[in-house]
Write an enzyme that holds these catalytic residues in place. Structure first.
Site, PDB file in Angstrom:
ATOM      1  N   SER A  10      74.855 -20.550  37.211  1.00 51.09           N
ATOM      2  CA  SER A  10      75.440 -19.387  36.541  1.00 51.09           C
ATOM      3  C   SER A  10      75.918 -19.730  35.130  1.00 51.09           C
ATOM      4  O   SER A  10      76.162 -20.896  34.802  1.00 51.09           O
ATOM      5  CB  SER A  10      76.629 -18.883  37.361  1.00 51.09           C
ATOM      6  OG  SER A  10      77.684 -19.828  37.288  1.00 51.09           O
ATOM      7  N   GLU A  53      70.211 -24.600  32.126  1.00 55.28           N
ATOM      8  CA  GLU A  53      69.272 -23.534  32.455  1.00 55.28           C
ATOM      9  C   GLU A  53      70.073 -22.533  33.276  1.00 55.28           C
ATOM     10  O   GLU A  53      70.270 -22.698  34.467  1.00 55.28           O
ATOM     11  CB  GLU A  53      68.092 -24.124  33.233  1.00 55.28           C
ATOM     12  CG  GLU A  53      66.839 -23.306  33.132  1.00 55.28           C
ATOM     13  CD  GLU A  53      66.628 -22.518  34.402  1.00 55.28           C
ATOM     14  OE1 GLU A  53      66.883 -21.291  34.356  1.00 55.28           O
ATOM     15  OE2 GLU A  53      66.221 -23.102  35.407  1.00 55.28           O
ATOM     16  N   CYS A  79      65.885 -16.929  38.222  1.00 55.32           N
ATOM     17  CA  CYS A  79      66.494 -16.718  36.905  1.00 55.32           C
ATOM     18  C   CYS A  79      65.514 -15.960  36.022  1.00 55.32           C
ATOM     19  O   CYS A  79      65.916 -15.321  35.049  1.00 55.32           O
ATOM     20  CB  CYS A  79      66.908 -18.035  36.288  1.00 55.32           C
ATOM     21  SG  CYS A  79      65.574 -19.203  36.233  1.00 55.32           S
TER      22      CYS A  79
HETATM   23  C1  UN1 Z   1      64.646 -20.475  38.453  1.00 54.85           C
HETATM   24  O1  UN1 Z   1      64.702 -19.366  38.951  1.00 54.85           O
HETATM   25  O2  UN1 Z   1      65.699 -21.171  38.274  1.00 54.85           O
HETATM   26  O3  UN1 Z   1      59.196 -19.278  36.249  1.00 54.85           O
HETATM   27  C2  UN1 Z   1      63.391 -21.146  38.075  1.00 54.85           C
HETATM   28  C3  UN1 Z   1      59.555 -19.196  37.431  1.00 54.85           C
HETATM   29  C4  UN1 Z   1      59.624 -20.452  38.259  1.00 54.85           C
HETATM   30  C5  UN1 Z   1      60.928 -21.143  38.061  1.00 54.85           C
HETATM   31  C6  UN1 Z   1      62.153 -20.300  38.204  1.00 54.85           C
HETATM   32  N1  UN1 Z   1      58.540 -21.336  37.874  1.00 54.85           N
HETATM   33  O4  UN1 Z   1      59.811 -18.123  37.966  1.00 54.85           O
END
Ligand code: UN1
Length: 511
Positions: free
Chosen positions: A247, A268, A302
């Site tokens: 988060s 990230e 994410c």
């Molecule tokens: C995440 O949700 O932290 O691009 C990573 C994507 C995946 C990685 C997501 N390769 O949706």
């Protein structure tokens, strides 16, 4: 999957019913009497899968010490030879892909296809890192001084602390660890307490490879709480790099703690990713891209699509089709190949989804379909489509659930401005057959995100590119391209092979 099948799966992966939460390679640290335990729960049934005793700060200290000892030797191994160890780790993942993929699905509830895909992403990372291990190149420069040579080289950095979230309990660690290992850095993994089994299984399998190669302390695992083990990790000056996924709130705290000791962070964090669909777009492609982006992984990536910006000329019939697609999406056991929507991770996530639905109503949004939790067992919710205004406060927040806000536009400038007006800056996409619109979206005044796609949704990035985003997403880049540089220290070297000692900038200092 019933309890017996789950137990069989876990024991095939080397996980007993009760297990230690602190590991140096394949060695479990003795469990501390009375230590807190963490319970892994199957979000599909709400039932406990296994329990594990949690790491404490004293054990973390031992794990960090072991990583430092491993670093002293690992950094002297030629990078391509380190790559060979990582190649064998990739082979180990290949051999256990099916079981590990099932464990991911069991523990975090993503569909089996996605669970297997996640392990594939880790295998791909190993393959990529093997190639990288022969390409850790620096630049050479021309010296201004005669008979001098200047170049830069990249050195191992030290043990890396890797903090991961529940939603990619295997691959996000691999993005970091595979690259860190070829760079010469041992890794200490603090996984999400919502997905400790996947972490333990992955750690044990790959630690066997490290041990066979003569490096038992290369990988460490600490299944601990943020409040003690997490705090100790981020303040620990022996860990020059902390890579954290999760988060914005967590990332802001980690960033401040690591900055205070002038360490490095790779963050990230959250996303609030939009898809723009213009009047020229191939709507069949767009429909599929949106459905996967918004509903895949039950909206718990994410990179999940959270905002949809439709040109007004195509909006109404397209929204009607989207509602039908949403209502037909099969919800249920993610292990069952016919289902596309699995559960959210836990009851808290369901509560946050329901709270967001309340906010939507209170702020004047119209829920077109969805908006309710599905009766238990398990933590299922309906994929939810909302007619919204771009400036509703809830639209600017990341709710980790399958909620998609739809809005319409008449000028591309507005759609791009809306894409950029949220605090997060991870991923973005446009569906268009217009070269001008596509280039406008990709221009310096276009999308402000770390990822900008054309005729592809916002999620499901390949590992060959650098992954990460701007603003509150944290600015880090992981996985492919030149992301390896974050795990190494740059060293600029100037060599004098002449018989004189000229000073730069024409300075003289004759003694
Ligand atoms: C995440 O949700 O932290 O691009 C990573 C994507 C995946 C990685 C997501 N390769 O949706």
């Amino acid at each position: 999957m019933n309890a017996t099948q789950a137990q069989e799966l876990l024991s095939r992966l080397g996980i007993d019913a009760v297990n230690a939460g602190a590991w140096i390679g394949t060695r479990a640290l003795p469990m501390i009497a009375g230590a807190a335990e963490v319970e892994s729960v199957d979000p599909t049934t709400g039932r406990a899968l296994a329990r594990m005793s949690m790491t404490d700060v004293a054990q973390l200290d031992q794990v960090v010490q072991a990583a430092q000892d491993a670093f002293a030797r690992w950094r002297t191994v030629p990078a391509p030879k380190r790559g060979e160890v990582v190649r064998l780790m990739g082979e180990k993942l290949r051999a256990h892909k099916d079981d590990l993929g099932r464990l991911v699905t069991l523990e975090v509830g993503k569909t089996l296809s996605e669970g297997l895909g996640e392990v594939q992403e880790s295998i791909d990372m190993a393959d990529l890192a093997v190639g990288m291990s022969r390409q850790l190149f620096g630049l050479s420069m021309h010296s201004e001084r005669a008979s001098h040579r200047m170049y830069e080289q990249w050195q191992p950095l030290g043990p890396v602390g890797i903090i991961t979230a529940f939603n990619f309990p295997n691959a996000v660690w691999a993005w970091n660890a595979m690259v860190a290992l070829i760079a010469g850095d041992p890794c200490i993994w603090k996984p999400s307490l919502k997905a400790p089994l996947t972490a333990l299984a992955t750690h044990k399998l790959l630690s066997e490879v490290a041990e066979d190669a003569g490096f038992p302390g290369l990988l460490g695992l600490v299944v601990g709480a943020d409040a003690d083990v997490g705090e100790a990790m981020i303040h620990d000056g022996r860990l020059p790099l902390i890579s954290a996924t999760g988060s914005v709130r967590m990332g802001r705290h980690v960033n401040q703690a690591v900055a205070a000791r002038l360490g490095r962070c790779l963050l990230e964090l959250g996303g609030n990713n939009a898809i723009i669909v213009d009047e020229s777009a191939d709507l069949e492609l767009a429909l599929r891209g949106i459905a996967f982006g918004a509903c895949g992984t039950a909206g718990q990536r994410c990179t999940s699509t959270r905002r949809l910006m439709l040109h007004e000329s195509i909006a109404e019939p397209f929204i009607e089709r989207l509602v039908k697609v949403y209502q037909g999406l099969p919800i249920g056991d993610p292990m069952d190949g016919s289902k596309l929507i699995g559960p959210l991770i836990d009851q808290l996530a369901v509560d946050q989804y329901l709270h967001a639905c309340d906010q939507i109503r209170a702020q004047g949004g119209e829920i077109l379909t969805g908006g309710k939790a599905v009766a238990g067992p398990g933590f299922f919710v309906e994929p939810t489509l909302v007619r919204a205004r771009h400036d509703m406060p809830i639209v600017h927040e990341e709710t980790f659930a399958p909620i998609l806000y739809v809005m319409t536009w008449s000028r591309l400038e507005d759609a791009i401005a809306w894409n950029n007006e949220v605090p997060q800056g991870l991923s973005s996409a446009i569906f268009t057959d217009s070269f001008r619109h596509s280039e406008r979206f990709l221009s310096p005044s276009g999308s402000d995100c770390g990822i900008a796609n054309v005729n592809i949704g916002t999620s499901g990035a390949e590992i060959g590119g650098a992954f990460g985003g701007e603003k509150e997403t944290g600015g880090g880049r992981e996985a492919g391209s030149d992301s390896w540089k974050a795990y190494m220290r740059r060293q600029t070297c100037t060599l004098n092979w002449g018989t004189d000692l000229p000073l730069a900038q024409g300075v003289t200092f004759d003694v």
